[in-house]
Scaffold this motif. Structure first.
Motif, PDB file in Angstrom:
ATOM      1  N   UNK A 214      21.068 -13.000  26.754  1.00 35.20           N
ATOM      2  CA  UNK A 214      20.565 -13.244  28.125  1.00 35.20           C
ATOM      3  C   UNK A 214      19.265 -12.510  28.452  1.00 35.20           C
ATOM      4  N   UNK A 215      18.433 -12.294  27.433  1.00 36.14           N
ATOM      5  CA  UNK A 215      17.114 -11.717  27.699  1.00 36.14           C
ATOM      6  C   UNK A 215      16.158 -12.096  26.597  1.00 36.14           C
ATOM      7  N   UNK A 216      14.860 -12.044  26.899  1.00 38.98           N
ATOM      8  CA  UNK A 216      13.857 -12.220  25.864  1.00 38.98           C
ATOM      9  C   UNK A 216      13.681 -10.924  25.094  1.00 38.98           C
ATOM     10  N   UNK A 217      12.944 -11.006  23.982  1.00 38.11           N
ATOM     11  CA  UNK A 217      12.713  -9.817  23.167  1.00 38.11           C
ATOM     12  C   UNK A 217      11.330  -9.241  23.383  1.00 38.11           C
ATOM     13  N   UNK A 218      11.161  -7.996  22.990  1.00 40.00           N
ATOM     14  CA  UNK A 218       9.860  -7.336  23.056  1.00 40.00           C
ATOM     15  C   UNK A 218       9.208  -7.358  21.662  1.00 40.00           C
ATOM     16  N   UNK A 219       7.887  -7.427  21.605  1.00 36.14           N
ATOM     17  CA  UNK A 219       7.205  -7.427  20.297  1.00 36.14           C
ATOM     18  C   UNK A 219       7.621  -6.247  19.419  1.00 36.14           C
ATOM     19  N   UNK A 220       7.879  -5.117  20.061  1.00 30.76           N
ATOM     20  CA  UNK A 220       8.246  -3.912  19.294  1.00 30.76           C
ATOM     21  C   UNK A 220       9.587  -4.099  18.565  1.00 30.76           C
ATOM     22  N   UNK A 221      10.472  -4.916  19.126  1.00 34.85           N
ATOM     23  CA  UNK A 221      11.767  -5.149  18.486  1.00 34.85           C
ATOM     24  C   UNK A 221      11.601  -5.992  17.215  1.00 34.85           C
ATOM     25  N   UNK A 222      10.624  -6.876  17.232  1.00 36.51           N
ATOM     26  CA  UNK A 222      10.331  -7.680  16.036  1.00 36.51           C
ATOM     27  C   UNK A 222       9.630  -6.801  14.995  1.00 36.51           C
ATOM     28  N   UNK A 223       8.729  -5.958  15.464  1.00 38.43           N
ATOM     29  CA  UNK A 223       7.983  -5.079  14.553  1.00 38.43           C
ATOM     30  C   UNK A 223       8.921  -4.195  13.737  1.00 38.43           C
ATOM     31  N   UNK A 224      10.020  -3.752  14.359  1.00 39.49           N
ATOM     32  CA  UNK A 224      10.970  -2.878  13.640  1.00 39.49           C
ATOM     33  C   UNK A 224      11.509  -3.584  12.397  1.00 39.49           C
ATOM     34  N   UNK A 225      11.854  -4.868  12.546  1.00 41.62           N
ATOM     35  CA  UNK A 225      12.398  -5.622  11.406  1.00 41.62           C
ATOM     36  C   UNK A 225      11.324  -5.829  10.343  1.00 41.62           C
ATOM     37  N   UNK A 226      10.116  -6.139  10.784  1.00 34.38           N
ATOM     38  CA  UNK A 226       9.018  -6.383   9.834  1.00 34.38           C
ATOM     39  C   UNK A 226       8.736  -5.121   9.016  1.00 34.38           C
ATOM     40  N   UNK A 227       8.587  -4.008   9.705  1.00 36.16           N
ATOM     41  CA  UNK A 227       8.205  -2.770   9.016  1.00 36.16           C
ATOM     42  C   UNK A 227       9.347  -2.269   8.126  1.00 36.16           C
ATOM     43  N   UNK A 228      10.594  -2.543   8.536  1.00 36.07           N
ATOM     44  CA  UNK A 228      11.710  -2.177   7.651  1.00 36.07           C
ATOM     45  C   UNK A 228      11.645  -2.983   6.351  1.00 36.07           C
TER      46      UNK A 228
END
Ligand code: NAP
Length: 248
Positions: A214-228
């Motif tokens: 029930x919410x959109x995501x923040x760019x930083x939340x996507x960045x965490x997966x990418x950098x991992x």
């Protein structure tokens, strides 16, 4: 010596968040952009102010000669490449397929498929142990649209991300024994300027009732997966995908 990451479309949105996080994790960052030099310069300035190393590199990833130039400037500036994030991507005005013309579809495929393919090619030439490289990691930024198809909005964009996922899987297997890992991240509805390109800046808030969380995501939340996925912590992951989409 710092590891070097190239983030395409690193000046804004998910790319900017990825560039900033990668810098905090110790990477020197090449921030590629298309038109918005001011945004890319700001990301570079924030990294440098924080004690990091970064440079902004303009290039249209959809144009082969510009990709060659981008990597040549990267070589000259850093002399190595450890990681690539194929993040640059575009979508166009929401419409049904019967209203799309070929020029639009080609623009989307050029930016979202040809661009990442060319950047992967240049990265493999530098990273592969087959070519004397030290190995590396590639993350392709796809979309949950690859799974849903984006009916009524932009099936051309969704199809481009499906192609990107297939490229990710195939290349991962192709270079698995050459020290290179290739993975994908599929964001869902993330608060960035991209939705304005589709003609609906408030799109995330309109659809959030249909997202399990029930919410959109923040760019930083996507960045965490990418950098991992770029990191050694993901050393046994290749040809895989992380959906960052609130359960969608
Ligand atoms: P954004 O805020 O619109 O930023 C896109 C970035 O890509 C900009 O920095 C832009 O450069 C750059 N770019 C576009 N075309 C380019 C080209 N031909 N060559 C080089 N750079 C180019 O987008 P975003 O939302 O962060 O999206 C980033 C990635 O996530 C895209 O691949 C997108 O498909 C994917 N994604 C986003 C969402 C979402 O909800 N936002 C969801 C799923 C997937 P300039 O700054 O110079 O214009």
């Amino acid at each position: 010596m710092r590891k070097v990451v190239l983030v395409t479309g690193g000046g804004r949105g998910i790319g900017a968040a990825t560039a900033l996080l990668a810098a905090r994790r110790g990477y020197a960052v090449a921030v590629n952009y298309l038109r918005d030099a001011g945004a890319a310069d700001e990301v570079v300035a924030r990294i440098v102010a924080d004690g990091g190393e970064a440079t902004a590199l303009q290039a249209d990833v959809a144009v082969e000669a510009q990709v060659a130039g981008l990597f040549a400037r990267l070589d000259a500036r850093f002399g190595r490449l450890d990681a690539l994030v194929n993040n640059a991507g575009v979508l166009e005005t929401q419409m049904r397929l019967e209203s799309m013309d070929a020029a639009r579809v080609r623009r989307v495929l050029d930016a979202n498929v040809v661009g990442p393919l060319l950047c992967c090619r240049e990265a493999v030439r530098r990273m592969s142990t087959r070519h004397g490289g030290q190995g590396g990691a590639i993350v392709n930024v796809s979309s949950v649209a690859a799974l849903t198809g984006s009916p009524g909005e932009y099936v051309d964009y969704a199809a481009s991300k499906g192609a990107l996922d297939t490229l990710t899987r195939g290349l991962a297997h192709e270079v698995a024994q050459e020290g290179i890992r290739v993975n994908g991240v599929r964001p869902g509805f993330i608060y960035t300027g991209m939705h304005a390109s589709g003609g609906e800046p408030g799109r995330v808030d309109r659809v959030k009732a249909f997202i399990p969380m029930r919410r959109g995501g923040q760019p930083e939340e996507v960045a965490q997966a990418i950098v991992w996925l770029l990191s050694d912590e993901a050393s046994y992951s290749t040809g895989g995908f992380i959906d960052v989409a609130g359960g969608r």
